[in-house]
Enzyme design. Sequence first.
Site, mmCIF file in Angstrom:
data_model
loop_
_atom_site.group_PDB
_atom_site.id
_atom_site.type_symbol
_atom_site.label_atom_id
_atom_site.label_comp_id
_atom_site.label_asym_id
_atom_site.label_seq_id
_atom_site.Cartn_x
_atom_site.Cartn_y
_atom_site.Cartn_z
ATOM 1 N N GLU A 98 0.821 -1.201 0.000
ATOM 2 C CA GLU A 98 0.000 0.000 0.000
ATOM 3 C C GLU A 98 0.860 1.258 0.000
ATOM 4 O OE1 GLU A 98 -3.120 0.282 2.793
ATOM 5 O OE2 GLU A 98 -4.160 -1.476 2.014
ATOM 6 N N CYS A 118 4.271 -6.340 7.983
ATOM 7 C CA CYS A 118 5.096 -5.795 9.060
ATOM 8 C C CYS A 118 5.265 -6.834 10.159
ATOM 9 C CB CYS A 118 4.457 -4.530 9.630
ATOM 10 S SG CYS A 118 5.465 -3.730 10.911
ATOM 11 N N CYS A 122 2.163 -4.410 16.158
ATOM 12 C CA CYS A 122 1.637 -3.452 17.135
ATOM 13 C C CYS A 122 0.141 -3.685 17.314
ATOM 14 C CB CYS A 122 1.913 -2.026 16.673
ATOM 15 S SG CYS A 122 3.675 -1.632 16.571
ATOM 16 N N CYS A 125 -2.549 -1.606 15.232
ATOM 17 C CA CYS A 125 -2.253 -1.329 13.825
ATOM 18 C C CYS A 125 -2.716 -2.467 12.918
ATOM 19 C CB CYS A 125 -0.749 -1.097 13.655
ATOM 20 S SG CYS A 125 -0.266 -0.672 11.968
ATOM 21 N N GLY A 165 5.297 -1.709 7.249
ATOM 22 C CA GLY A 165 6.649 -2.140 7.568
ATOM 23 C C GLY A 165 7.390 -1.262 8.556
ATOM 24 N N GLU A 166 8.508 -1.791 9.035
ATOM 25 C CA GLU A 166 9.419 -1.111 9.953
ATOM 26 C C GLU A 166 10.673 -0.728 9.169
ATOM 27 O OE1 GLU A 166 11.774 0.612 12.086
ATOM 28 O OE2 GLU A 166 9.964 0.141 13.244
ATOM 29 N N SER A 218 7.926 6.093 16.965
ATOM 30 C CA SER A 218 6.581 5.721 17.428
ATOM 31 C C SER A 218 6.658 5.289 18.884
ATOM 32 C CB SER A 218 6.026 4.597 16.553
ATOM 33 O OG SER A 218 5.882 5.028 15.219
ATOM 34 N N LEU A 219 6.327 6.194 19.777
ATOM 35 C CA LEU A 219 6.450 5.932 21.210
ATOM 36 C C LEU A 219 5.157 5.325 21.763
ATOM 37 C CD1 LEU A 219 8.935 6.449 22.957
ATOM 38 C CD2 LEU A 219 7.834 8.520 23.791
ATOM 39 N N CYS A 337 -3.331 6.722 9.387
ATOM 40 C CA CYS A 337 -2.304 6.100 10.213
ATOM 41 C C CYS A 337 -2.872 4.893 10.958
ATOM 42 C CB CYS A 337 -1.775 7.127 11.213
ATOM 43 S SG CYS A 337 -0.504 6.496 12.314
#
Length: 345
Positions: A98, A118, A122, A125, A165-166, A218-219, A337
């Site tokens: 995407e 990913c 998380c 997400c 993804g990271e 991303s905390l 997001c």
Amino acid sequence: MTQSFKTPTQTPLLGLSLAKLTEWVQQQGQPAYRGKQLYQWIYQKGAKSLADITVFSKQWREEISNFPIGRSVIHHRSVAPDATVKYLLKLSDGNIIETVGIPTYKRLTVCVSSQVGCPMACDFCATGKGGFSRNLEAHEIIDQVLTVQEDFERRVSHIVFMGMGEPLLNTKNVLAAVRSLNQDLGIGQRLITISTSGIRDRIRQLAQHKLQVTLAVSLHASNQRLREHLIPSAKFYPLADLISECREYVKITKRRISFEYILLASFNDLPDHARELAKNMRGFQCHVNLIPYNPISEVDYQRPTQEMIKTFANALAEQNIAVSIRYSRGLEANAACGQLRASRV
């Protein structure tokens, strides 16, 4: 060491510099000036295959037609009421990723993916719910930007690595793409944002490259316990260590860090959470970007009320922490997001 181009499947041409493309055409028995022509057709005219390049003779186009440029195909395209466009792009191996184009009057921002799926999983997400397949190659990242630029028929101004993804688990290809986007498409490094959920030692390694990109971490939580609940990998990377590495990054690069904080109702959105968060932010250049939760079907988190969002932001501001609220674009197209996944809408 000279790069070899012996087989059509070895190296897609997208992502190669002018010098490398010139080398390639010479290896095919053509004069060096053909390299500049090839470069212009790939990066400026949007050639999808070498057969499209009409300045080359028909005979040579036929001879090199099987060499890949490395472009994807738009598998599906959806448009939100705010004009944000989400693309499902089909790669050469059949995988789907995407990409999101986010237009404003003065800007065109592209949210790019760095992996197929990913591995971070998380809790809030959508992307991580679908699992992980592989890293994207540099040309597959660059292609996303070209695709959006061509579809909107206007120049891309900003890039955010906030798609699937990271990025810091694919540092080699992400950095190669950043350099090409900067040098070949003319997008300034300061207009490129790399987002990460925090991978041990990778922020420190990124700092050594001394790029002028913006780093967004991303905390999403004010303490270790809450962060472990949201981000499984946080169990192996204490919050204190992550903040320490971020401080080191700022010291080396002289660039401010943006901390992304997704607001989840009755979970991490209380004023006490804001004050706890502020304690970690003091003493170095940083900014907190608050993101009200964008719902997905797999989990039961809720978006805070507007009053709670403002109360949290004010609590940070009272602690002299720079803060802003980011209201995501593309919500109706599942392009906001935390909503990205390789499925139609």
